[in-house]
Design a protein around this motif. Structure first.
Motif, PDB file in Angstrom:
ATOM      1  N   MET A   1       0.931  -1.245   0.064  1.00  0.00           N
ATOM      2  CA  MET A   1       0.227   0.006  -0.064  1.00  0.00           C
ATOM      3  C   MET A   1       0.818   1.145   0.035  1.00  0.00           C
ATOM      4  SD  MET A   1      -3.247   1.218   2.216  1.00  0.00           S
ATOM      5  CE  MET A   1      -3.913  -0.387   1.554  1.00  0.00           C
ATOM      6  N   THR A   2       0.533   2.226  -0.830  1.00  0.00           N
ATOM      7  CA  THR A   2       1.341   3.454  -0.914  1.00  0.00           C
ATOM      8  C   THR A   2       0.987   4.477   0.135  1.00  0.00           C
ATOM      9  OG1 THR A   2      -0.005   4.361  -2.610  1.00  0.00           O
ATOM     10  CG2 THR A   2       1.718   3.187  -3.407  1.00  0.00           C
ATOM     11  N   MET A   3       1.765   5.269   0.535  1.00  0.00           N
ATOM     12  CA  MET A   3       1.686   6.474   1.463  1.00  0.00           C
ATOM     13  C   MET A   3       0.555   7.371   0.992  1.00  0.00           C
ATOM     14  SD  MET A   3       1.919   7.367   4.552  1.00  0.00           S
ATOM     15  CE  MET A   3       3.341   6.475   5.111  1.00  0.00           C
ATOM     16  N   THR A   4       0.421   7.727  -0.532  1.00  0.00           N
ATOM     17  CA  THR A   4      -0.613   8.377  -1.052  1.00  0.00           C
ATOM     18  C   THR A   4      -2.070   7.866  -0.633  1.00  0.00           C
ATOM     19  OG1 THR A   4       1.235   8.970  -2.705  1.00  0.00           O
ATOM     20  CG2 THR A   4      -1.339   9.612  -3.281  1.00  0.00           C
ATOM     21  N   LYS A   5      -2.129   6.395  -0.707  1.00  0.00           N
ATOM     22  CA  LYS A   5      -3.562   5.822  -0.572  1.00  0.00           C
ATOM     23  C   LYS A   5      -3.782   6.173   0.699  1.00  0.00           C
ATOM     24  CE  LYS A   5      -5.876   1.901  -2.090  1.00  0.00           C
ATOM     25  NZ  LYS A   5      -5.856   0.318  -2.777  1.00  0.00           N
ATOM     26  N   SER A   6      -2.672   5.839   1.621  1.00  0.00           N
ATOM     27  CA  SER A   6      -3.179   5.908   3.335  1.00  0.00           C
ATOM     28  C   SER A   6      -3.571   7.509   3.611  1.00  0.00           C
ATOM     29  CB  SER A   6      -1.778   5.726   3.999  1.00  0.00           C
ATOM     30  OG  SER A   6      -1.608   4.154   3.770  1.00  0.00           O
ATOM     31  N   ILE A   7      -2.895   8.191   2.906  1.00  0.00           N
ATOM     32  CA  ILE A   7      -3.288   9.714   3.304  1.00  0.00           C
ATOM     33  C   ILE A   7      -4.642  10.155   2.606  1.00  0.00           C
ATOM     34  CG2 ILE A   7      -2.679  12.366   2.824  1.00  0.00           C
ATOM     35  CD1 ILE A   7       0.155  11.373   2.756  1.00  0.00           C
ATOM     36  N   LEU A   8      -4.888   9.614   1.453  1.00  0.00           N
ATOM     37  CA  LEU A   8      -6.268   9.794   0.852  1.00  0.00           C
ATOM     38  C   LEU A   8      -7.209   9.184   1.888  1.00  0.00           C
ATOM     39  CD1 LEU A   8      -5.849   9.378  -2.716  1.00  0.00           C
ATOM     40  CD2 LEU A   8      -6.454  11.340  -1.501  1.00  0.00           C
ATOM     41  N   ARG A   9      -7.166   7.939   2.559  1.00  0.00           N
ATOM     42  CA  ARG A   9      -8.103   7.340   3.190  1.00  0.00           C
ATOM     43  C   ARG A   9      -8.083   8.372   4.621  1.00  0.00           C
ATOM     44  NH1 ARG A   9      -6.967   0.925   3.154  1.00  0.00           N
ATOM     45  NH2 ARG A   9      -7.844   0.708   0.867  1.00  0.00           N
ATOM     46  N   VAL A  10      -7.052   8.568   5.293  1.00  0.00           N
ATOM     47  CA  VAL A  10      -7.233   9.520   6.481  1.00  0.00           C
ATOM     48  C   VAL A  10      -7.774  10.880   6.146  1.00  0.00           C
ATOM     49  CG1 VAL A  10      -5.843  10.821   8.084  1.00  0.00           C
ATOM     50  CG2 VAL A  10      -5.120   8.531   7.536  1.00  0.00           C
ATOM     51  N   THR A  11      -7.740  11.381   4.751  1.00  0.00           N
ATOM     52  CA  THR A  11      -8.305  12.693   4.613  1.00  0.00           C
ATOM     53  C   THR A  11      -9.990  12.407   4.340  1.00  0.00           C
ATOM     54  OG1 THR A  11      -6.437  13.211   3.522  1.00  0.00           O
ATOM     55  CG2 THR A  11      -8.377  14.511   2.778  1.00  0.00           C
ATOM     56  N   THR A  12     -10.314  11.288   3.852  1.00  0.00           N
ATOM     57  CA  THR A  12     -11.605  10.738   3.654  1.00  0.00           C
ATOM     58  C   THR A  12     -12.277  10.650   4.961  1.00  0.00           C
ATOM     59  OG1 THR A  12     -11.086   9.651   1.552  1.00  0.00           O
ATOM     60  CG2 THR A  12     -13.208   9.181   2.761  1.00  0.00           C
ATOM     61  N   LEU A  13     -11.708  10.084   5.944  1.00  0.00           N
ATOM     62  CA  LEU A  13     -12.230   9.667   7.343  1.00  0.00           C
ATOM     63  C   LEU A  13     -12.232  11.064   8.098  1.00  0.00           C
ATOM     64  CD1 LEU A  13     -10.338   6.979   8.645  1.00  0.00           C
ATOM     65  CD2 LEU A  13     -12.844   6.897   7.991  1.00  0.00           C
ATOM     66  N   LEU A  14     -11.372  12.138   7.648  1.00  0.00           N
ATOM     67  CA  LEU A  14     -11.510  13.390   8.411  1.00  0.00           C
ATOM     68  C   LEU A  14     -12.491  14.253   7.823  1.00  0.00           C
ATOM     69  CD1 LEU A  14      -7.831  14.404   8.899  1.00  0.00           C
ATOM     70  CD2 LEU A  14      -9.279  13.873  10.581  1.00  0.00           C
TER      71      LEU A  14
ATOM     72  N   ASP B   1      -4.791  -0.631   6.487  1.00  0.00           N
ATOM     73  CA  ASP B   1      -4.199   0.404   6.226  1.00  0.00           C
ATOM     74  C   ASP B   1      -3.222   0.871   7.263  1.00  0.00           C
ATOM     75  OD1 ASP B   1      -3.827   3.757   6.413  1.00  0.00           O
ATOM     76  OD2 ASP B   1      -4.253   2.985   4.296  1.00  0.00           O
ATOM     77  N   PRO B   2      -1.890   1.033   7.200  1.00  0.00           N
ATOM     78  CA  PRO B   2      -0.763   1.173   7.890  1.00  0.00           C
ATOM     79  C   PRO B   2      -0.882   2.566   8.675  1.00  0.00           C
ATOM     80  CG  PRO B   2       0.113   1.301   5.615  1.00  0.00           C
ATOM     81  CD  PRO B   2      -1.204   0.870   5.822  1.00  0.00           C
ATOM     82  N   LEU B   3      -1.118   3.334   8.219  1.00  0.00           N
ATOM     83  CA  LEU B   3      -1.302   4.778   8.674  1.00  0.00           C
ATOM     84  C   LEU B   3      -2.695   4.856   9.935  1.00  0.00           C
ATOM     85  CD1 LEU B   3       0.083   7.429   8.649  1.00  0.00           C
ATOM     86  CD2 LEU B   3      -1.396   8.367   6.979  1.00  0.00           C
ATOM     87  N   VAL B   4      -3.810   4.413   9.360  1.00  0.00           N
ATOM     88  CA  VAL B   4      -4.944   4.286  10.160  1.00  0.00           C
ATOM     89  C   VAL B   4      -4.770   3.339  11.377  1.00  0.00           C
ATOM     90  CG1 VAL B   4      -7.293   3.740  10.159  1.00  0.00           C
ATOM     91  CG2 VAL B   4      -6.506   4.720   8.438  1.00  0.00           C
ATOM     92  N   ALA B   5      -3.941   2.249  11.169  1.00  0.00           N
ATOM     93  CA  ALA B   5      -3.582   1.314  12.176  1.00  0.00           C
ATOM     94  C   ALA B   5      -2.725   1.849  13.061  1.00  0.00           C
ATOM     95  CB  ALA B   5      -3.124   0.116  11.619  1.00  0.00           C
ATOM     96  N   ALA B   6      -1.780   2.453  12.726  1.00  0.00           N
ATOM     97  CA  ALA B   6      -0.840   3.422  13.782  1.00  0.00           C
ATOM     98  C   ALA B   6      -1.563   4.215  14.497  1.00  0.00           C
ATOM     99  CB  ALA B   6       0.248   4.204  12.903  1.00  0.00           C
ATOM    100  N   TYR B   7      -2.562   5.207  13.979  1.00  0.00           N
ATOM    101  CA  TYR B   7      -3.422   6.076  14.761  1.00  0.00           C
ATOM    102  C   TYR B   7      -4.250   5.257  15.770  1.00  0.00           C
ATOM    103  CZ  TYR B   7      -7.407   8.941  16.268  1.00  0.00           C
ATOM    104  OH  TYR B   7      -8.171   9.637  16.990  1.00  0.00           O
ATOM    105  N   ASP B   8      -4.775   4.114  15.285  1.00  0.00           N
ATOM    106  CA  ASP B   8      -5.511   3.087  16.120  1.00  0.00           C
ATOM    107  C   ASP B   8      -4.707   2.717  17.407  1.00  0.00           C
ATOM    108  OD1 ASP B   8      -8.335   1.894  16.701  1.00  0.00           O
ATOM    109  OD2 ASP B   8      -7.039   0.168  16.458  1.00  0.00           O
ATOM    110  N   ARG B   9      -3.427   2.276  17.245  1.00  0.00           N
ATOM    111  CA  ARG B   9      -2.643   1.846  18.041  1.00  0.00           C
ATOM    112  C   ARG B   9      -2.370   3.048  19.128  1.00  0.00           C
ATOM    113  NH1 ARG B   9      -0.373  -0.901  13.988  1.00  0.00           N
ATOM    114  NH2 ARG B   9       1.204   0.851  13.799  1.00  0.00           N
TER     115      ARG B   9
END
Length: 76
Positions: A1-14, A59-67
């Motif tokens: 998974m690319t970081m761009t996709k992770s950032i887009l997912r976080v932006t969507t959640l926000l 998603d690694p970025l969302v999982a890191a926030y969850d942890r």
């Protein structure tokens, strides 16, 4: 998974969270506008909840926030 996709997912959640809060706490005139704003806010909140639940496992970025959030609330 690319970081761009992770950032887009976080932006969507926000964005969905913002729409949820704005829809629920907005002051609408008229019964129809009131019902629509509350309905849109509730739908955005439900969508954010479902997406967060699905993405925190993949998603690694969302999982890191969850942890981070789980670790921060352990002592409460």
């Amino acid at each position: 998974m690319t970081m761009t996709k992770s950032i887009l997912r976080v932006t969507t959640l926000l964005a969905l969270s913002f729409v949820c809060l704005f829809g629920i706490f907005s002051d609408a005139d008229g019964n129809l506008a009131f019902a629509l704003s509350k309905g849109i806010g509730a739908a955005a909140g439900y969508a954010a909840f479902r997406l967060y639940s699905a993405w925190r496992a993949s998603d690694p970025l969302v999982a890191a926030y969850d942890r981070w959030a789980t670790k921060g609330t352990e002592g409460l």
